[in-house]
Scaffold this motif. Structure first.
Motif, mmCIF file in Angstrom:
data_model
loop_
_atom_site.group_PDB
_atom_site.id
_atom_site.type_symbol
_atom_site.label_atom_id
_atom_site.label_comp_id
_atom_site.label_asym_id
_atom_site.label_seq_id
_atom_site.Cartn_x
_atom_site.Cartn_y
_atom_site.Cartn_z
ATOM 1 N N HIS A 52 15.167 -4.714 -8.091
ATOM 2 C CA HIS A 52 14.292 -5.741 -8.638
ATOM 3 C C HIS A 52 12.956 -5.782 -7.873
ATOM 4 O O HIS A 52 11.882 -5.813 -8.479
ATOM 5 C CB HIS A 52 15.063 -7.057 -8.492
ATOM 6 C CG HIS A 52 14.338 -8.262 -8.915
ATOM 7 N ND1 HIS A 52 14.145 -8.569 -10.241
ATOM 8 C CD2 HIS A 52 13.765 -9.244 -8.189
ATOM 9 C CE1 HIS A 52 13.469 -9.696 -10.298
ATOM 10 N NE2 HIS A 52 13.224 -10.127 -9.086
ATOM 11 N N TYR A 81 24.216 4.008 0.766
ATOM 12 C CA TYR A 81 23.169 3.263 1.459
ATOM 13 C C TYR A 81 22.091 4.211 2.003
ATOM 14 O O TYR A 81 22.018 4.452 3.210
ATOM 15 C CB TYR A 81 23.778 2.458 2.613
ATOM 16 C CG TYR A 81 24.396 1.150 2.189
ATOM 17 C CD1 TYR A 81 23.592 0.082 1.800
ATOM 18 C CD2 TYR A 81 25.775 0.972 2.185
ATOM 19 C CE1 TYR A 81 24.156 -1.126 1.414
ATOM 20 C CE2 TYR A 81 26.346 -0.245 1.801
ATOM 21 C CZ TYR A 81 25.521 -1.275 1.418
ATOM 22 O OH TYR A 81 26.062 -2.469 1.030
ATOM 23 N N THR A 83 19.218 3.332 2.154
ATOM 24 C CA THR A 83 18.379 2.372 2.890
ATOM 25 C C THR A 83 18.718 2.327 4.388
ATOM 26 O O THR A 83 17.945 1.800 5.171
ATOM 27 C CB THR A 83 18.610 0.956 2.327
ATOM 28 O OG1 THR A 83 20.027 0.786 2.156
ATOM 29 C CG2 THR A 83 17.900 0.749 1.014
ATOM 30 N N ASP A 109 8.212 -5.373 2.305
ATOM 31 C CA ASP A 109 8.444 -6.580 1.499
ATOM 32 C C ASP A 109 7.594 -6.480 0.223
ATOM 33 O O ASP A 109 6.380 -6.289 0.286
ATOM 34 C CB ASP A 109 8.106 -7.867 2.257
ATOM 35 C CG ASP A 109 8.544 -9.088 1.470
ATOM 36 O OD1 ASP A 109 9.588 -9.665 1.801
ATOM 37 O OD2 ASP A 109 7.864 -9.425 0.500
ATOM 38 N N ASP A 111 6.523 -8.623 -2.011
ATOM 39 C CA ASP A 111 5.395 -9.529 -2.266
ATOM 40 C C ASP A 111 4.215 -9.199 -1.362
ATOM 41 O O ASP A 111 3.057 -9.321 -1.767
ATOM 42 C CB ASP A 111 5.831 -10.996 -2.088
ATOM 43 C CG ASP A 111 6.854 -11.373 -3.142
ATOM 44 O OD1 ASP A 111 6.709 -10.924 -4.297
ATOM 45 O OD2 ASP A 111 7.820 -12.070 -2.817
ATOM 46 N N ASP A 147 14.180 -13.786 -0.912
ATOM 47 C CA ASP A 147 14.124 -13.838 0.539
ATOM 48 C C ASP A 147 14.960 -12.707 1.164
ATOM 49 O O ASP A 147 16.085 -12.470 0.737
ATOM 50 C CB ASP A 147 14.660 -15.204 0.993
ATOM 51 C CG ASP A 147 14.316 -15.482 2.431
ATOM 52 O OD1 ASP A 147 13.290 -16.136 2.663
ATOM 53 O OD2 ASP A 147 15.063 -15.012 3.327
ATOM 54 N N SER A 148 14.388 -12.049 2.181
ATOM 55 C CA SER A 148 15.110 -10.916 2.795
ATOM 56 C C SER A 148 16.354 -11.373 3.547
ATOM 57 O O SER A 148 17.369 -10.689 3.566
ATOM 58 C CB SER A 148 14.209 -10.181 3.790
ATOM 59 O OG SER A 148 13.116 -9.650 3.133
ATOM 60 N N HIS A 190 24.671 -2.357 8.167
ATOM 61 C CA HIS A 190 23.803 -3.296 7.429
ATOM 62 C C HIS A 190 23.503 -4.528 8.266
ATOM 63 O O HIS A 190 24.339 -4.998 9.034
ATOM 64 C CB HIS A 190 24.478 -3.692 6.113
ATOM 65 C CG HIS A 190 23.527 -4.125 5.053
ATOM 66 N ND1 HIS A 190 22.848 -5.314 5.098
ATOM 67 C CD2 HIS A 190 23.124 -3.515 3.912
ATOM 68 C CE1 HIS A 190 22.084 -5.422 4.030
ATOM 69 N NE2 HIS A 190 22.221 -4.330 3.288
HETATM 70 N N1 LIG Z 1 11.972 -9.967 0.472
HETATM 71 C C1 LIG Z 1 12.266 -8.556 0.265
HETATM 72 C C2 LIG Z 1 13.694 -8.398 -0.231
HETATM 73 C C3 LIG Z 1 14.087 -6.934 -0.229
HETATM 74 C C4 LIG Z 1 15.475 -6.716 -0.779
HETATM 75 O O1 LIG Z 1 16.387 -7.545 -0.638
HETATM 76 N N2 LIG Z 1 15.619 -5.562 -1.404
HETATM 77 C C5 LIG Z 1 16.885 -5.193 -2.006
HETATM 78 C C6 LIG Z 1 16.634 -4.518 -3.353
HETATM 79 S S1 LIG Z 1 15.804 -5.620 -4.478
HETATM 80 C C7 LIG Z 1 17.583 -4.185 -1.106
HETATM 81 O O2 LIG Z 1 16.947 -3.397 -0.452
HETATM 82 N N3 LIG Z 1 18.901 -4.215 -1.083
HETATM 83 C C8 LIG Z 1 19.638 -3.272 -0.327
HETATM 84 C C9 LIG Z 1 20.771 -3.874 0.404
HETATM 85 O O3 LIG Z 1 20.899 -5.087 0.466
HETATM 86 O O4 LIG Z 1 21.531 -3.110 0.964
HETATM 87 C C10 LIG Z 1 11.273 -7.983 -0.739
HETATM 88 O O5 LIG Z 1 10.784 -8.738 -1.579
HETATM 89 O O6 LIG Z 1 10.977 -6.779 -0.652
#
Ligand SMILES: N[C@@H](CCC(=O)N[C@@H](CS)C(=O)NCC(=O)O)C(=O)O
Length: 331
Positions: A52, A81, A83, A109, A111, A147-148, A190
């Motif tokens: 998203h 993963y 990431t 991020d 935003d 939010d992260s 993670h």
């Molecule tokens: N506040 C961050 C949130 C980032 C985020 O949560 N990204 C998700 C995908 S939308 C992610 O990387 N998820 C991987 C995980 O949780 O392992 C932003 O807007 O970029």
């Protein structure tokens, strides 16, 4: 007994050291001044077509006509993963996507990336005349924020916070083709083990049973009720602007923050239920207008085929009245 305890403590300490050395760590969002990472192109976007937050940034780059090298990073939903790979953690130690690398400097991020592209880079497109983000757009960018540290926090105030909860059924379907070893790696590395635990539960229980687990079901239902209220507010704002966009006939960056919300609601099976045409004609018109923009193609090009397959499978479960999933969608 004593030896067992010592072995347990040693294992626990080793895991802690392993996480500390190789795992994701929280870092502040924004431009990572002073950091440089290897790069080939001026702009490189580390993202995933199912994410998203990645989608917001892809649209923002496309709307500004900025050519970028797309670097696909796997999420557990798309298999593993990626990431949490060492090379990616150098770019974003949070272990989250997206990240934009501009001339070797990471910006993290979504935003912050959108803000950087919109206000810091000047105009690459002839149509774009103003670098100021109008108030109405800033309002919806903030409302759509994820939010992260607490992605589902603020469901009542943030439309973005409703998105993870409403995606849980789709996530659960996608988990069925993910290996346990990939999930265990997530538990070890993670930053937010709650996120990984849901995926482990979904893998073990299957999509139909996991959505009956009380806290999960409650979260999905709360997200569903809250989303309807946010969309009502949006319908009012679109009526004020006379549409099709947030501030009238001119597209703005807040519109793309909303377009990825619509796309997620659609692929996760909720759009017609929470946003029916008869109650939300302007929101639906907004989505239609956004989908016909050239920038939308960037999302279609990056759309992972396994998301389409999972969305179809979820659609079958949700519309088959004998399944527990149908009970969730059609209350
Ligand atoms: N506040 C961050 C949130 C980032 C985020 O949560 N990204 C998700 C995908 S939308 C992610 O990387 N998820 C991987 C995980 O949780 O392992 C932003 O807007 O970029």
């Amino acid at each position: 007994m004593m030896i067992g305890l010592v072995i347990f403590l040693v294992l626990l300490m080793s895991l802690g050291l392993f996480r500390h050395r190789y795992g994701a760590k929280p870092v502040v969002a924004g431009v990572r001044h002073g950091e440089r990472v290897p790069h080939d192109a001026e702009f490189e976007l580390y993202a995933n077509g199912f994410s998203h937050c990645s989608r917001k940034t892809m649209l923002a780059l496309a709307e500004r006509d900025i050519t970028f090298a797309y670097r696909h990073v796997d999420l557990i939903e798309t298999g593993r993963y990626g990431t949490l790979d060492k090379d990616y953690l150098r770019i974003n130690p949070n272990g989250l996507i997206p990240a934009l690398v501009h001339k070797g400097v990471p910006i993290i991020d979504s935003d912050e990336i959108v803000n950087y592209i919109t206000t810091q880079l000047g105009s690459h497109s002839e149509d774009v005349t103003s670098l100021e983000i109008p108030e109405r757009h800033r309002f919806w960018i903030e409302k759509c924020r994820l939010d992260s540290l607490d992605p589902m926090g603020g469901i009542d105030t943030h439309l973005g916070a409703c998105i993870p909860g409403l995606t849980l059924p789709l996530f659960a379907v996608m988990m069925q083709s993910v290996s346990f070893s990939a999930l265990i790696r997530g538990l070890a590395l993670h930053n937010d083990r709650k996120r990984v635990m849901f995926f482990v539960m979904a893998r073990l229980l299957g999509p139909e049973r996991v959505v009956t687990v009380k806290p999960i079901r409650t979260l999905i239902e709360r997200s569903r009720s809250a989303v309807a209220l946010h969309l009502r507010e949006l319908e009012r704002h679109l009526a004020e602007s006379e549409g099709p966009y947030l501030t009238g006939s001119e597209f703005g960056i807040g519109d793309s923050a909303l377009s990825v919300v619509y796309l997620r609601l659609e692929e996760a099976g909720w759009l017609d239920l929470v946003c029916p045409h008869r109650e939300f004609p302007l929101v639906r018109k907004h989505y239609d207008a956004l989908r016909t923009r050239r920038s939308w193609e960037v999302l279609l090009d990056a759309y992972p085929p396994r998301v389409a397959e999972a969305a179809e499978k979820l659609g079958e479960l949700a519309t088959n009245k004998t399944t527990k999933m149908a009970g969730l969608f059609f209350l």
